[in-house]
Write an enzyme that holds these catalytic residues in place. Structure first.
Site, PDB file in Angstrom:
ATOM      1  N   THR A   1       0.872  -1.148   0.000  1.00 52.26           N
ATOM      2  CA  THR A   1       0.000   0.000   0.000  1.00 52.26           C
ATOM      3  C   THR A   1       0.920   1.211   0.000  1.00 52.26           C
ATOM      4  O   THR A   1       2.139   1.064   0.018  1.00 52.26           O
ATOM      5  CB  THR A   1      -0.898  -0.048   1.259  1.00 52.26           C
ATOM      6  OG1 THR A   1      -1.676  -1.244   1.196  1.00 52.26           O
ATOM      7  CG2 THR A   1      -1.818   1.131   1.418  1.00 52.26           C
TER       8      THR A   1
ATOM      9  N   THR B   1      -4.245   2.039  -2.122  1.00 55.00           N
ATOM     10  CA  THR B   1      -3.708   0.701  -2.343  1.00 55.00           C
ATOM     11  C   THR B   1      -4.375   0.008  -3.523  1.00 55.00           C
ATOM     12  O   THR B   1      -5.473   0.390  -3.948  1.00 55.00           O
ATOM     13  CB  THR B   1      -3.914  -0.164  -1.075  1.00 55.00           C
ATOM     14  OG1 THR B   1      -3.248  -1.420  -1.226  1.00 55.00           O
ATOM     15  CG2 THR B   1      -5.385  -0.398  -0.785  1.00 55.00           C
TER      16      THR B   1
END
Length: 594
Positions: free
Chosen positions: A399, A417
């Site tokens: 992420t 993400t």
């Protein structure tokens, strides 16, 4: 804020084997900015002491996981934008230069502070489940979870939310037209950027999946070979998609040519999305979660993030002890016992609040924390199997993250993400859009761990339009003397990264030290303390094991925390970017004298 030396010493006991090497910001440039090298671990700037009474910061600070994205944000600030315009530029540029971590084929959370109104708002741009995504669709003939379907290709992808978030920020909070804020990302996508080691390594890990799909091969095998460090990656299709987003707003992605290509690609690869599911996507504004820890007001992510609830539980449990007076072993013991209990509750109770009743008030109450605290033995670990896996009655990864403060006092903490490395691996031909694999964050098979080893039950089961539970935890903390913005990637470990960052700020560390701090983690199941190599001294590990803990004390480094802070007393800004990530950058731009 005065530094409690005992607290700092206790905290630094957790950092054995690590050396803080802060890199200070360079001298002022002619345009009034301060610059750092692309591998900089920090940036800072301050103004004359006579300005210390100002009620707003002396300029802008941005920390992100890539120098080009930080530079894009600063470019937009110089063009007259505010923190929200800069956030669009940083987010979109990360979507170009960090396809391994995020992109407009994914989603994210944006925690905003609007200085003019004094309002904090949480913009939820989490992906949503298509109607076809029933739990049964992810099981094999034996009734087991089909892991390939849950993490690879079209069935693993939820309806993207990030493009809608960028439009929302521009329309509701920004000062500049969306096409202006997207311009740096469009330019970088078209002209290309140098591939760095993490992209090459991640592609090698996911190569078999990436090369299944024609659209993905067209982007990452354009020259006939896999990405290599130093090569220039150009993404003309992605540049055009971003242009359409800038020109047409929401319709530039969710309707029209781009939407048709997304739907055709998903269908060609065996998935089932509908045009109305794309066109019907909407971001949601939610009230942030708020609680107190010591002198700090903590403003953080509500469900469908699990991070804010878990942090509220952990920090309020820990308020029962003076951590600064404890040795490293007992401090680590208490922190991990609090983590254990919060992650157990995450598994059982949390999900999309639009679909399930999440007992947030009860889980985050000081009274509930007191009860949890009473179950912690100061000298012994409680095995996770003894914490019931059944709900009790209650009344109530890869992420990326970036942090921004501007001279007006606006703040943005944003975590975005595509889930695992390169998401689903599927790029829709003609769009440059790499689709996420966030469906794996649902409890596709109750009680079966996902790719991050965390489990879920009915509260997080997939349903059409539902948002999967997330660990993303963009956060603000504010005291009488200081404001900090922070967040991190790391899957289920995001929550504990941010938690340790808050504890570090509370102990008086600066943003550089906060970003570099070694990490520990516990998530109920599996029942083990994870620690980066060197984070725990050998005698600390032995003491923890004597208490009954299982300790993995030599894990590879994880996470990529990005943080900026404003010291109100001295009127200084600084930023810290995680030294584990050599391409990150923190920078400060001083505002013109007023």
């Amino acid at each position: 804020m005065a530094i409690d030396l005992r607290a700092r010493t206790a905290l630094l006991l957790l950092t054995v084997g690590f050396v803080f090497a802060p890199v200070m910001a360079g001298p002022l440039a002619q345009d009034g900015s301060t610059s750092t090298a692309a591998t900089s671990a920090a940036a800072s700037a301050k103004v004359d002491a006579t300005a210390s009474s100002r009620s707003t910061p002396p300029g802008t600070a941005i920390a992100s996981a890539h120098a080009l994205s930080t530079d894009a944000g600063m470019e937009i600030m110089r063009a007259g934008g505010n923190a929200f315009d800069a956030a669009i530029a940083v987010s979109a540029t990360l979507s170009v230069v960090e396809p391994i971590s995020s992109g407009i084929g994914g989603g994210g959370f944006f925690l905003l502070h609007d200085a003019r109104s004094g309002r904090d708002v949480f913009v939820d741009a989490r992906e949503t489940a298509p109607e076809s995504a029933t739990p049964e669709a992810y099981l094999d003939a034996k009734g087991e979870l089909n892991r390939d379907r849950s993490v690879n290709g079209p069935w693993s992808a939820g309806i993207p939310g990030l493009p809608a978030a960028l439009v929302h920020l521009a329309e509701r909070y920004g000062r500049l037209p969306l096409k202006i804020s997207l311009a740096p990302a469009i330019r970088i996508a078209r002209e290309g950027f140098p591939i760095y080691a993490r992209l090459e390594k991640g592609y090698a890990t996911r190569r078999e999946v990436m090369e299944r799909y024609r659209g993905t091969r067209a982007v990452f095998l354009a020259d006939g070979t896999p990405p290599q460090v130093g090569e220039i990656l150009k993404q003309p299709d992605l540049a055009r998609t971003l242009e359409l987003l800038g020109e047409k707003g929401f319709d530039g992605f969710y309707r029209g040519d781009v939407a048709k290509k997304l739907l055709a690609s998903v269908k060609q690869e065996g998935g089932k999305w509908r045009a109305d599911e794309l066109a019907g996507y909407r971001v949601k504004e939610r009230e942030p979660l708020r609680f107190k820890y010591h002198e700090w007001d903590v403003i953080t992510a509500p469900p469908p993030s699990s991070g804010g609830v878990a942090m509220a539980q952990i920090l309020q449990i820990l308020e029962g002890w003076d951590l600064s007076k404890l040795d490293a072993a007992h401090r680590t013991h208490l922190i991990t016992e609090a983590m254990r209990r919060a992650y157990r509750d995450r598994t059982i109770y949390l999900g999309d609040p639009d679909f399930v009743r999440v007992p947030v008030a009860r889980l985050t109450s000081p009274e509930y924390a007191a009860g949890q605290r009473a179950s912690i033995h100061p000298e012994k670990a409680l095995p996770s199997e003894l914490l019931s896996g059944q709900p009790a009655p209650l009344e109530d990864d890869e992420t990326t993250h970036f942090s921004i403060i501007d001279a007006e006092g606006n703040r943005v903490a944003a975590t975005q993400t595509v889930n695992l490395l390169y998401g689903s691996g599927l790029v829709a031909p003609g769009t440059g859009v790499l689709l996420n694999n966030e469906m794996d964050d649902f409890a596709l098979r109750p009680g079966t761990p996902n790719a991050f080893g965390v489990m879920g039950f009915e509260a997080n089961a997939p349903k059409a339009g539902k948002r999967m539970l997330s660990s993303m935890t963009p956060s603000f903390i504010e005291s009488k003397d200081k404001v900090a913005v922070l967040g991190a990637p790391g899957g289920s470990r995001i929550i504990t990264e941010v938690l340790l960052g808050i504890l570090a700020y509370d102990d008086g560390l600066d943003s550089r030290q906060v970003a570099a701090l070694p990490r520990i983690h516990h998530q109920w199941m599996p029942d083990v303390i994870s620690a980066e190599a060197g984070a725990l001294a050998p005698d600390t590990v032995k003491a923890l094991e004597a208490m009954g803990h299982k300790v993995n004390a030599a894990e590879q480094p994880w996470g990529n925390l990005q943080t900026v802070a404003w010291d109100k007393a001295s009127n200084t800004l600084d930023g810290g970017t995680d030294p584990r990530n050599p391409v990150g950058k923190a920078d400060v731009l001083l505002a013109p004298a007023r």
